[in-house]
Design a protein around this motif. Sequence first.
Motif, PDB file in Angstrom:
ATOM      1  N   GLY A 125       0.801  -1.224   0.000  1.00  0.00           N
ATOM      2  CA  GLY A 125       0.000   0.000   0.000  1.00  0.00           C
ATOM      3  C   GLY A 125       0.827   1.264   0.000  1.00  0.00           C
ATOM      4  N   ASP A 126       2.124   1.141  -0.233  1.00  0.00           N
ATOM      5  CA  ASP A 126       3.043   2.280  -0.228  1.00  0.00           C
ATOM      6  C   ASP A 126       3.263   2.742  -1.673  1.00  0.00           C
ATOM      7  OD1 ASP A 126       5.023   4.139   0.114  1.00  0.00           O
ATOM      8  OD2 ASP A 126       6.363   2.854   1.282  1.00  0.00           O
ATOM      9  N   TRP A 127       2.312   3.489  -2.196  1.00  0.00           N
ATOM     10  CA  TRP A 127       2.375   3.881  -3.607  1.00  0.00           C
ATOM     11  C   TRP A 127       3.445   4.935  -3.873  1.00  0.00           C
ATOM     12  CZ3 TRP A 127       0.205   0.906  -7.072  1.00  0.00           C
ATOM     13  CH2 TRP A 127      -0.862   0.082  -6.679  1.00  0.00           C
ATOM     14  N   GLY A 128       3.810   5.701  -2.869  1.00  0.00           N
ATOM     15  CA  GLY A 128       4.884   6.679  -3.059  1.00  0.00           C
ATOM     16  C   GLY A 128       6.205   5.998  -3.355  1.00  0.00           C
ATOM     17  N   ASN A 129       6.563   4.993  -2.573  1.00  0.00           N
ATOM     18  CA  ASN A 129       7.802   4.264  -2.836  1.00  0.00           C
ATOM     19  C   ASN A 129       7.694   3.396  -4.076  1.00  0.00           C
ATOM     20  OD1 ASN A 129       9.619   5.180  -0.890  1.00  0.00           O
ATOM     21  ND2 ASN A 129       8.790   3.825   0.684  1.00  0.00           N
ATOM     22  N   ALA A 130       6.483   2.912  -4.382  1.00  0.00           N
ATOM     23  CA  ALA A 130       6.292   2.165  -5.628  1.00  0.00           C
ATOM     24  C   ALA A 130       6.587   3.062  -6.826  1.00  0.00           C
ATOM     25  CB  ALA A 130       4.866   1.623  -5.702  1.00  0.00           C
ATOM     26  N   ARG A 131       6.135   4.295  -6.739  1.00  0.00           N
ATOM     27  CA  ARG A 131       6.400   5.286  -7.802  1.00  0.00           C
ATOM     28  C   ARG A 131       7.893   5.536  -7.941  1.00  0.00           C
ATOM     29  NH1 ARG A 131       6.450  10.893  -6.440  1.00  0.00           N
ATOM     30  NH2 ARG A 131       6.609  12.237  -8.280  1.00  0.00           N
ATOM     31  N   ALA A 132       8.604   5.672  -6.822  1.00  0.00           N
ATOM     32  CA  ALA A 132      10.046   5.924  -6.860  1.00  0.00           C
ATOM     33  C   ALA A 132      10.791   4.734  -7.475  1.00  0.00           C
ATOM     34  CB  ALA A 132      10.569   6.200  -5.454  1.00  0.00           C
ATOM     35  N   ALA A 133      10.391   3.517  -7.117  1.00  0.00           N
ATOM     36  CA  ALA A 133      11.059   2.330  -7.666  1.00  0.00           C
ATOM     37  C   ALA A 133      10.817   2.226  -9.168  1.00  0.00           C
ATOM     38  CB  ALA A 133      10.552   1.080  -6.952  1.00  0.00           C
ATOM     39  N   ALA A 134       9.578   2.525  -9.613  1.00  0.00           N
ATOM     40  CA  ALA A 134       9.278   2.472 -11.049  1.00  0.00           C
ATOM     41  C   ALA A 134      10.111   3.497 -11.811  1.00  0.00           C
ATOM     42  CB  ALA A 134       7.792   2.714 -11.280  1.00  0.00           C
ATOM     43  N   ARG A 135      10.289   4.678 -11.249  1.00  0.00           N
ATOM     44  CA  ARG A 135      11.113   5.696 -11.913  1.00  0.00           C
ATOM     45  C   ARG A 135      12.562   5.235 -11.998  1.00  0.00           C
ATOM     46  NH1 ARG A 135       9.694  11.678  -9.829  1.00  0.00           N
ATOM     47  NH2 ARG A 135      11.051  12.138 -11.598  1.00  0.00           N
ATOM     48  N   ASN A 136      13.057   4.584 -10.951  1.00  0.00           N
ATOM     49  CA  ASN A 136      14.424   4.070 -10.991  1.00  0.00           C
ATOM     50  C   ASN A 136      14.596   2.982 -12.044  1.00  0.00           C
ATOM     51  OD1 ASN A 136      16.087   5.470  -9.036  1.00  0.00           O
ATOM     52  ND2 ASN A 136      14.774   4.608  -7.455  1.00  0.00           N
ATOM     53  N   ALA A 137      13.515   2.259 -12.338  1.00  0.00           N
ATOM     54  CA  ALA A 137      13.585   1.200 -13.347  1.00  0.00           C
ATOM     55  C   ALA A 137      13.721   1.757 -14.756  1.00  0.00           C
ATOM     56  CB  ALA A 137      12.340   0.318 -13.264  1.00  0.00           C
ATOM     57  N   LEU A 138      13.452   3.036 -14.944  1.00  0.00           N
ATOM     58  CA  LEU A 138      13.443   3.647 -16.279  1.00  0.00           C
ATOM     59  C   LEU A 138      14.713   4.454 -16.532  1.00  0.00           C
ATOM     60  CD1 LEU A 138       9.698   4.722 -16.235  1.00  0.00           C
ATOM     61  CD2 LEU A 138      10.716   2.853 -17.562  1.00  0.00           C
ATOM     62  N   PHE A 139      15.853   3.868 -16.157  1.00  0.00           N
ATOM     63  CA  PHE A 139      17.126   4.564 -16.384  1.00  0.00           C
ATOM     64  C   PHE A 139      17.476   4.614 -17.869  1.00  0.00           C
ATOM     65  CE2 PHE A 139      17.869   0.182 -14.882  1.00  0.00           C
ATOM     66  CZ  PHE A 139      18.429  -0.391 -16.025  1.00  0.00           C
ATOM     67  N   LEU A 140      18.376   5.551 -18.235  1.00  0.00           N
ATOM     68  CA  LEU A 140      18.783   5.707 -19.629  1.00  0.00           C
ATOM     69  C   LEU A 140      19.581   4.501 -20.097  1.00  0.00           C
ATOM     70  CD1 LEU A 140      19.902   9.461 -19.590  1.00  0.00           C
ATOM     71  CD2 LEU A 140      17.773   8.528 -20.508  1.00  0.00           C
ATOM     72  N   LEU A 141      19.492   4.228 -21.401  1.00  0.00           N
ATOM     73  CA  LEU A 141      20.202   3.103 -22.009  1.00  0.00           C
ATOM     74  C   LEU A 141      21.282   3.620 -22.950  1.00  0.00           C
ATOM     75  CD1 LEU A 141      17.121   0.868 -22.912  1.00  0.00           C
ATOM     76  CD2 LEU A 141      18.508   0.818 -20.824  1.00  0.00           C
ATOM     77  N   ARG A 142      22.250   2.752 -23.249  1.00  0.00           N
ATOM     78  CA  ARG A 142      23.322   3.098 -24.182  1.00  0.00           C
ATOM     79  C   ARG A 142      22.965   2.615 -25.583  1.00  0.00           C
ATOM     80  NH1 ARG A 142      28.542   0.547 -21.341  1.00  0.00           N
ATOM     81  NH2 ARG A 142      27.170  -1.259 -21.531  1.00  0.00           N
ATOM     82  N   GLU A 143      22.936   3.535 -26.530  1.00  0.00           N
ATOM     83  CA  GLU A 143      22.620   3.206 -27.926  1.00  0.00           C
ATOM     84  C   GLU A 143      23.885   3.336 -28.760  1.00  0.00           C
ATOM     85  OE1 GLU A 143      20.801   1.653 -30.405  1.00  0.00           O
ATOM     86  OE2 GLU A 143      19.044   2.888 -29.941  1.00  0.00           O
ATOM     87  N   ILE A 195       0.490   3.791 -12.903  1.00  0.00           N
ATOM     88  CA  ILE A 195      -0.455   3.316 -11.884  1.00  0.00           C
ATOM     89  C   ILE A 195      -0.081   3.879 -10.515  1.00  0.00           C
ATOM     90  CG2 ILE A 195      -1.254   1.254 -10.658  1.00  0.00           C
ATOM     91  CD1 ILE A 195      -0.862  -0.223 -13.408  1.00  0.00           C
ATOM     92  N   ALA A 196       1.211   3.812 -10.174  1.00  0.00           N
ATOM     93  CA  ALA A 196       1.649   4.319  -8.866  1.00  0.00           C
ATOM     94  C   ALA A 196       1.436   5.825  -8.759  1.00  0.00           C
ATOM     95  CB  ALA A 196       3.116   3.971  -8.636  1.00  0.00           C
ATOM     96  N   ALA A 197       1.691   6.548  -9.864  1.00  0.00           N
ATOM     97  CA  ALA A 197       1.493   7.999  -9.841  1.00  0.00           C
ATOM     98  C   ALA A 197       0.013   8.335  -9.668  1.00  0.00           C
ATOM     99  CB  ALA A 197       2.037   8.619 -11.126  1.00  0.00           C
ATOM    100  N   ARG A 198      -0.869   7.566 -10.289  1.00  0.00           N
ATOM    101  CA  ARG A 198      -2.307   7.797 -10.111  1.00  0.00           C
ATOM    102  C   ARG A 198      -2.708   7.558  -8.660  1.00  0.00           C
ATOM    103  NH1 ARG A 198      -6.858   8.549 -12.520  1.00  0.00           N
ATOM    104  NH2 ARG A 198      -5.922   8.593 -14.596  1.00  0.00           N
ATOM    105  N   GLU A 199      -2.246   6.458  -8.092  1.00  0.00           N
ATOM    106  CA  GLU A 199      -2.617   6.134  -6.713  1.00  0.00           C
ATOM    107  C   GLU A 199      -2.016   7.138  -5.727  1.00  0.00           C
ATOM    108  OE1 GLU A 199      -4.756   3.764  -5.817  1.00  0.00           O
ATOM    109  OE2 GLU A 199      -5.035   3.319  -7.950  1.00  0.00           O
ATOM    110  N   ALA A 200      -0.841   7.669  -6.065  1.00  0.00           N
ATOM    111  CA  ALA A 200      -0.179   8.613  -5.158  1.00  0.00           C
ATOM    112  C   ALA A 200      -0.609  10.057  -5.389  1.00  0.00           C
ATOM    113  CB  ALA A 200       1.344   8.494  -5.307  1.00  0.00           C
ATOM    114  N   GLY A 201      -1.415  10.303  -6.452  1.00  0.00           N
ATOM    115  CA  GLY A 201      -1.944  11.641  -6.677  1.00  0.00           C
ATOM    116  C   GLY A 201      -1.080  12.543  -7.526  1.00  0.00           C
TER     117      GLY A 201
END
Length: 558
Positions: A125-143, A195-201
């Motif tokens: 039920g911790d959507w704030g930390n869920a949002r932070a973890a999802a953002r960390n998962a979207l790191f930049l890639l090397r092309e 989803i996490a951003a919606r739940e966290a407002g």
Amino acid sequence: MCLSTLLGCAADSGVREDLRRDMVRGAYASARVSAADDLGSNRGDRDYLLSRVRLLAASMADGTDFMADHAIAELYDLLRTQGLNEDRTSNSVIVGERNARIWKGEPFEQALAYAYIGLHDALEGDWGNARAAARNALFLLREFEGQRSGDALRDRLDLIETADAALLDGADPGEVFAYESVASDFELGYLLLAIAAREAGYPEEVDDALRRLRAIAPDLTEGDASVGARVARGDYDLVVVASYGSAPDKVRSGPDGAIGLFEPTTYSSGEALVVRAGGAAARAAIATDVNRMARDLRWTSLEELRVARAQIGQALVAVGLTTAAIGAGSDGDDAELATIIGLGVAGIGALLQANAGADVRHAETLPQRLYVAPVRVPVGADTLTVQIEGWGDTRVSIPLEGVRSRLVYVRLSEGIARWAPETPSVVYASDATGVPGSFADGPAWWGLPYVLGGRDVRTPTASVVEDYWGAGLPRSIGVNDLRELYRDEGVVFGEAATRDPTLRHVLEGGRGLYAPRGGSVGFLRLMCREAEAYRPTSARGRSMYDAIWINELEGRNE
């Protein structure tokens, strides 16, 4: 002898096939316990992070990720540590990466680990930390320009071909590769973030995440019934995240096995997920195919140092043997010295070659594919049914009783169908459900503690013991007496149970008294099937058991 030892070490890949087998057959508790047994406390251990990724995925599948909360926090902390493998370049060339570096995983494994941490937070039920973890998962890639042929081995060999000569001259590998940083194409990460951003407002962040998702995965966002459209409208009251299959296997390829490539163990296909609750149904396309990520050069680490090490080793062996041969065929005071030097150089080259093999450790407990299905659960619906479309053997039905979060996670497996009931009902009282509705139609003794012949596996508290009195427990037995009984029987309860991932449940012959998350496969396995009756082994337990059941039998006779 030394070289034989090195080669023997190289053959020890560190791959856990037992974990893979357990996950494939749906034995998630076995995988969780095995992974937990391997946890070490030394951050310098080369498998420190890997063991925690393995445990995270296995405990999530089992619905017992709360038992691994401390290990998950350690994993998150270490994943965010920058420069984890800095200042090890020279060591990795000389003695081999497997002995000099701790496992940090391929980029796609790191992204999946972040996503699983986000799912764990959402289940809490911790959507704030869920949002932070999802953002960390979207790191930049090397092309890397021009290196997208689709042939994973060819891409890597082409990329490092020009670097080998520079490495032999002592150049920094980072100076010989030209690449640009590009945005992530991790579909699951964008969905979880939305989803996490919606739940966290954070509505603006919802729109931004879905806009980015639309650019990389239109099949997830096009049409009113698509996953993206339902998330955008907030048209759901439960999010079902489902996974299936086994992550690709990492194998050695290329010169001297110096390049690590991923080969599928579960093959990719395009079937959707179908979720039913009551009379409603939802369909969701695959969110992320892990095989796809593992083939992509952007999602895997480079193996240029090991390739260079192998080729340096080949050169040194050739030079050393030539020098030794010249020395052996010559006369004079320097001939013997030349032979010794030549053999020494050849030995160093052989050592480098022996250690050139790619590190094939990987997170075997991760899945091959993941789905995200936002659904509306009709009033009165009591069961959630999930399956891959057209694959009846993956169908699993789970009671909604006990679901306490807006998200559930289900790891599908054909092995589950062998034991899962078609129409499940909760047959044990637990901390996840309290006393289930099914008890209303049963005898009073169902409400007794499981260790005393009943069907209640709740943590002993004063209010719980009052329920037990109503079920036939003598009123002379209080909460402290019951807790002492559990200790005498070796049963672990309370926080000690919910924070120890090595424990199996008493319902399956273990020592733990805890409740898997409602909506999980672990909950279905433990709480929706009748277990073998428990018989106390302690003197206290036998005395209490006899007192209860003698009275019960006398009551029946009357």
